[in-house]
Design an enzyme around this catalytic site. Structure first.
Site, PDB file in Angstrom:
ATOM      1  CG  HIS A 110      29.766  29.471  12.729  1.00  0.00           C
ATOM      2  ND1 HIS A 110      28.828  28.671  13.310  1.00  0.00           N
ATOM      3  CD2 HIS A 110      29.782  30.632  13.442  1.00  0.00           C
ATOM      4  CE1 HIS A 110      28.270  29.313  14.322  1.00  0.00           C
ATOM      5  NE2 HIS A 110      28.833  30.491  14.436  1.00  0.00           N
ATOM      6  CG  ASP A 122      30.614  21.112  12.539  1.00  0.00           C
ATOM      7  OD1 ASP A 122      29.792  21.310  13.462  1.00  0.00           O
ATOM      8  OD2 ASP A 122      30.764  21.903  11.588  1.00  0.00           O
ATOM      9  CD  GLU A 144      29.564  24.687   9.262  1.00  0.00           C
ATOM     10  OE1 GLU A 144      28.501  25.347   9.181  1.00  0.00           O
ATOM     11  OE2 GLU A 144      30.146  24.451  10.342  1.00  0.00           O
TER      12      GLU A 144
END
Length: 270
Positions: A221, A81, A83
């Site tokens: 997130h 993942d 960001e």
């Protein structure tokens, strides 16, 4: 390493077609009740297009098909993942965090995570979404400084992400710029897997699927929190695939939900 049941069936049937009872005996070690033996064989081979059975219950392999690969549970996965600062790479936006979670033999392994200095200020909308502030990134390494470590953790593994095209797109771009090397890796997207394996679930966001499977999501997130939740989701999806007789990566890519399962979803819809 011992062959999987699918690989053993392929080897046996490549030599010569066999009746169901003989497949059960040679491949599954079942030598008894014919109904139970037939059910077990059809559970293993019935949904796999590489095998066929005629009206007399004799099994054979399709000559144009490749043999089964390693079982899904024996493969190594890198669940990723990232960001970002919120815009496109072409407009100068960059990653602010990356995490890579290893999954092997149905278990979560090592977790690599780091903040990344993007070389620009983080827009307020991205700060609001991720909680990653400019102050937090002040002493963080640039992606160039950790590129070799990230490459080592994804090379030779199946790349997995929730919306894999997004995360892979960012890693491919920044790896290419940092070290000029982008590995050739197999890729799986847990959104697509959920669509194929869990047609009863109408919503496929990470949060919705985590709720569906009872998976805790820590630090939503943030790269490590989302990657860890995605890794746990992957394990559940692979377990479901194997319970459905989907034995290897090629079968997994080919699988589509049946019309009956899609109809059942509609019946269960609120």
């Amino acid at each position: 390493m011992n062959r999987s049941l699918l690989q053993e069936a392929w080897q046996q049937l490549r030599r010569a077609p066999l009746p169901t009872a003989e497949v059960a005996r040679r491949v599954l070690g079942i030598d008894g009740h014919p109904g139970a033996a037939a059910a077990a064989v059809f559970s293993l081979l019935g949904a796999d297009v590489r095998f066929r059975v005629d009206g007399d219950g004799v099994w054979s392999v399709r000559g144009t098909e490749r043999p089964p690969g390693a079982p899904l549970s024996r493969l190594r996965y890198a669940v990723v993942d990232v960001e970002t600062t919120g815009g496109s790479y072409e407009r100068g936006h960059r990653m602010t965090e990356v995490a890579v979670v290893e999954v092997r033999r149905g278990q979560v392994g090592e977790i690599f995570e780091t903040l990344l200095h993007p070389g620009r200020r983080v827009p307020r909308r991205s700060v609001a979404l991720t909680g990653i502030t400019n102050r937090m990134l002040a002493g963080a390494p640039t992606f160039d400084e950790v590129a070799s470590e990230v490459l080592a953790r994804i090379a030779g593994r199946i790349f997995v992400a929730h919306n894999a095209s997004f995360d892979w797109g960012w890693l491919r771009a920044q790896l290419g710029d940092a070290i000029g090397e982008v590995p050739e890796v197999e890729r799986l997207c847990t959104i697509n897997l959920a669509r194929r394996l869990c047609p009863e679930s109408r919503h496929r966001s990470l949060g919705a699927l985590a709720d569906h499977f009872g998976i805790p999501v820590e630090a939503r997130h943030r790269a490590a929190g989302d990657a860890l939740a995605t890794a746990r989701l992957l394990i559940r999806l692979l377990d479901r695939a194997e319970s459905m007789g989907i034995g290897d990566l090629r079968s997994l890519r080919r699988h589509r939900p049946s019309r009956a399962s899609l109809g059942q979803r509609e019946l269960l819809a609120p």
